[in-house]
Design an enzyme around this catalytic site. Structure first.
Site, mmCIF file in Angstrom:
data_model
loop_
_atom_site.group_PDB
_atom_site.id
_atom_site.type_symbol
_atom_site.label_atom_id
_atom_site.label_comp_id
_atom_site.label_asym_id
_atom_site.label_seq_id
_atom_site.Cartn_x
_atom_site.Cartn_y
_atom_site.Cartn_z
ATOM 1 N N ASP A 118 2.363 -13.870 -7.871
ATOM 2 C CA ASP A 118 2.265 -12.745 -6.940
ATOM 3 C C ASP A 118 2.166 -11.476 -7.783
ATOM 4 O O ASP A 118 3.153 -11.034 -8.371
ATOM 5 C CB ASP A 118 3.505 -12.734 -6.045
ATOM 6 C CG ASP A 118 3.568 -11.491 -5.152
ATOM 7 O OD1 ASP A 118 2.707 -10.604 -5.304
ATOM 8 O OD2 ASP A 118 4.493 -11.413 -4.325
ATOM 9 N N GLN B 175 2.847 -6.264 -7.453
ATOM 10 C CA GLN B 175 3.513 -5.147 -8.143
ATOM 11 C C GLN B 175 3.146 -5.071 -9.620
ATOM 12 O O GLN B 175 3.710 -4.257 -10.344
ATOM 13 C CB GLN B 175 5.036 -5.277 -8.000
ATOM 14 C CG GLN B 175 5.539 -5.248 -6.568
ATOM 15 C CD GLN B 175 5.337 -3.891 -5.899
ATOM 16 O OE1 GLN B 175 5.162 -2.876 -6.573
ATOM 17 N NE2 GLN B 175 5.350 -3.878 -4.585
ATOM 18 N N LYS C 192 -1.996 -0.939 -2.834
ATOM 19 C CA LYS C 192 -0.934 -0.519 -3.749
ATOM 20 C C LYS C 192 -1.512 0.039 -5.050
ATOM 21 O O LYS C 192 -0.775 0.393 -5.952
ATOM 22 C CB LYS C 192 -0.011 -1.701 -4.063
ATOM 23 C CG LYS C 192 0.811 -2.172 -2.872
ATOM 24 C CD LYS C 192 1.830 -3.199 -3.304
ATOM 25 C CE LYS C 192 2.378 -4.035 -2.165
ATOM 26 N NZ LYS C 192 3.240 -3.291 -1.242
ATOM 27 N N HIS D 180 9.436 -11.806 -2.735
ATOM 28 C CA HIS D 180 9.135 -11.075 -1.499
ATOM 29 C C HIS D 180 8.931 -12.110 -0.392
ATOM 30 O O HIS D 180 8.482 -13.221 -0.663
ATOM 31 C CB HIS D 180 7.845 -10.282 -1.742
ATOM 32 C CG HIS D 180 7.476 -9.311 -0.667
ATOM 33 N ND1 HIS D 180 6.905 -9.702 0.518
ATOM 34 C CD2 HIS D 180 7.565 -7.962 -0.617
ATOM 35 C CE1 HIS D 180 6.664 -8.624 1.248
ATOM 36 N NE2 HIS D 180 7.054 -7.555 0.594
#
Lengths: 423, 158
Positions: A211, A214, A237, A134
């Site tokens: 990261d 997600q 999220k 990302h």
């Protein structure tokens, strides 16, 4: 395009019917159609419990933290620090002191690039990334490399958008200071083999930032088992409010790192000539933090813990598997990422030939179906895939197989609309 | 939120049909002036970071008149059809006329009521895009790229 395939009610790991009752927004209609929210990789919806926690904080406990000598200040401080402890337990961090609150994943990664990066990455150094990152795990490193004269290296991708790990030895060498890699791809869904990457990086003396934007919302995460040095993710999220991010770091790294922002809260003793820094983690939390949202994030974590992250993962695998099977039945649809749901998160990214994702998105929107269409903040990856963007459906705890059916039917309408050659 | 009635549903269907008018879909399926110009007077690339759409506009300008134009790139139906329609609208026009078209088209996209539709001609077909605010940038990408090309040509005076 009628859905002949009868989708059984998920008898699976989550009681989705009950979960949906906790989310007020799922009751609304969009353009007269029931909302089918499939943009969870962008941000999740919030359960009533989290929304009420925000109201409760402002109605009952609002005060600044860490300094007040009054009841409200003590309550607010205790709730804020309790949320930090909840986050630590949620990812199995060794202690709450390893948890720094930021605004979001992006800020967490910038914090590492600015502080650890500036102190540890020099002109001869390599920064190792992957081609699926990302922008938030790409641009901070590009800036650091430009500032320091360091070099950027990238782990490439296979045809199924998994990391190409053959040849990793050549990419990682004694000048590779950091590997920054996503745990799960927001754009194509791939779950990366973090355990193996960390092992190889550490054998090489390379620090690892993961990261987790997600992954933390969607599967059990154990930062100690993973053995990563940094792990970053966002509250919004995972059922929490916007404006809260988390940086986990190994304690000794936080101890040696310089502060990111300077001001109140992050200091111990200040004179006109200088200052000494507060203890970890408060050294990294300058100014009044996002107290209400952090506290409400703690409630979101309670909610997820109550569901069980194993169950969350199992539910998403079931939906993703169903969605991929339905989409594969549609001629022309091309699905990105690994074919096996065990290797991917609850993200299904796809394209039609000659049908732009934005056109798909607009037609779907009018059917009440919210998906993401575009480059997903992964422009280099899109370039590699040879597309300007993809259409992406992403799932969470409240999504049902029936909603996948609605998606598929709406896609059929979009296809029909654009292939109709007569006015 | 109140539930819309049948008229409301019909209106929403109509909005989609307005967005994707047949003339727009026709330009999307059969884009005009796609080839590149061998030695353009000016060539400019435009990019929409929101959706990754890319447009290249080549212009052949002689004596203040746009003699030839080529547009190419990749993107959604709105951005590509708008580029195609733009290319048809500006061929043979003077730079000043193209500037007026730019002003009229962007004013229409901003929702202005004070637009000379006669001036815009077929471009009026894109008016339905106004109901879809996130798509307006798709429709104006080619026009902004064109304007940058003209500004490059006239040294910023266009």
């Amino acid at each position: 395009m009628s859905s002949q395939n009868v989708s059984e009610k998920p008898t699976g790991p989550l009681d989705v019917g009950r979960i949906r009752e906790d989310f007020p927004i799922l009751g609304r209609r969009v353009y007269g159609k029931p909302l089918v929210y499939l943009d969870n990789a962008a941000t999740s919806q919030k359960p009533r419990q989290v929304i009420e926690a925000l109201v409760r904080y402002y109605e009952q406990h609002n005060a600044n933290i860490h300094r007040a000598i009054h009841c409200l200040g003590e309550e607010a401080t205790a709730a804020y620090e309790e949320a930090r402890a909840k986050v630590a337990r949620f990812i199995n961090a060794p202690s709450p002191e390893c948890i720094v609150f930021t605004r979001n994943t992006t800020e967490a990664i910038n914090l590492v690039a600015h502080t650890w990066g500036r102190a540890n990455v020099g002109p001869q150094a390599d920064i190792l990334l992957t081609q699926m990152e990302h922008h938030s795990n790409l641009i901070p490193w590009q800036r650091l490399a430009a500032e320091k004269g360091a070099s950027l290296r990238y782990i490439g991708l296979t045809n199924e958008q998994t990391l190409e790990l053959d040849g990793l030895d050549e990419l990682m060498h004694d000048r590779t200071r950091i590997l920054a890699v996503t745990h799960a791809s927001n754009a194509v869904g791939t779950i990366n083999p973090i355990g193996r990457l960390v092992k190889e990086a550490h054998r090489n003396g390379t620090t690892v930032l993961v990261d987790g934007a997600q992954s933390a919302p969607h599967m059990p995460v154990d930062v100690q088992a993973m053995d990563c040095d940094f792990f970053a993710f966002s509250a919004h999220k995972m059922l929490g409010p916007t404006g809260v991010g988390v940086l986990y770091a190994r304690r000794e790294l936080l101890d040696e790192m310089e502060p990111f922002l300077a001001g109140g809260e992050m200091i111990k003793r200040v004179t006109l000539e200088g200052a000494t820094w507060n203890d970890v983690p408060w050294k990294f939390e300058a100014g009044t933090p996002n107290i209400a949202d952090v506290i409400a994030f703690g409630v979101a974590i309670d909610y997820l813990t109550g569901l069980g992250m194993e169950n969350v993962r199992a539910h998403e695998m079931e939906i993703t598997d169903y969605a991929m099977r339905r989409l594969r039945q549609m001629e022309e649809v091309f699905i990105y990422g690994p074919p096996d749901v065990a290797d991917r998160g609850g993200v299904v990214s796809f394209n039609y030939p000659d049908l732009h994702p934005h056109d798909i998105g607009t037609i779907l929107d009018r059917e009440g179906v919210a998906i993401r269409a575009g480059h997903h903040c992964t422009q280099p990856l899109m370039r590699i895939l040879g597309v300007s963007g993809t259409a992406r459906a992403s799932f969470y705890v409240y999504n049902t197989l029936e909603e996948v059916d609605v998606l598929v039917e709406a896609l059929g309408k979009a296809r029909a609309f654009f292939s109709n050659d007569t006015p | 939120m109140t539930r819309p009635n049948e008229d409301e549903y019909a209106r929403q269907e109509a909005e989609i049909d307005e967005l994707y008018r047949e003339v727009i879909l026709d330009h999307y399926r059969h884009p005009r002036n796609r080839a590149s110009i061998e030695s353009p007077t000016v060539s400019r690339q435009g990019y929409n970071p929101l959706c990754g759409d890319e447009i290249v506009v080549d212009l052949l300008v002689n004596g203040g008149v746009v003699e030839d134009v080529a547009v190419r790139g990749g993107g959604c139906s709105i951005s590509q059809s708008s580029a195609s329609m733009m290319s048809e609208a500006i061929v043979g026009r003077t730079v000043d006329e193209v500037e007026s078209l730019f002003g009229g088209f962007t004013a229409m996209m901003r929702g202005s009521d004070d637009v000379d539709l006669d001036l815009l001609g077929d471009l009026e077909a894109l008016m339905g895009v106004r109901k879809f605010p996130v798509r307006v940038k798709c429709a104006t990408l080619a026009w902004h790229t064109l304007r940058e090309a003209l500004q490059e040509l006239t040294g910023g005076k266009a």
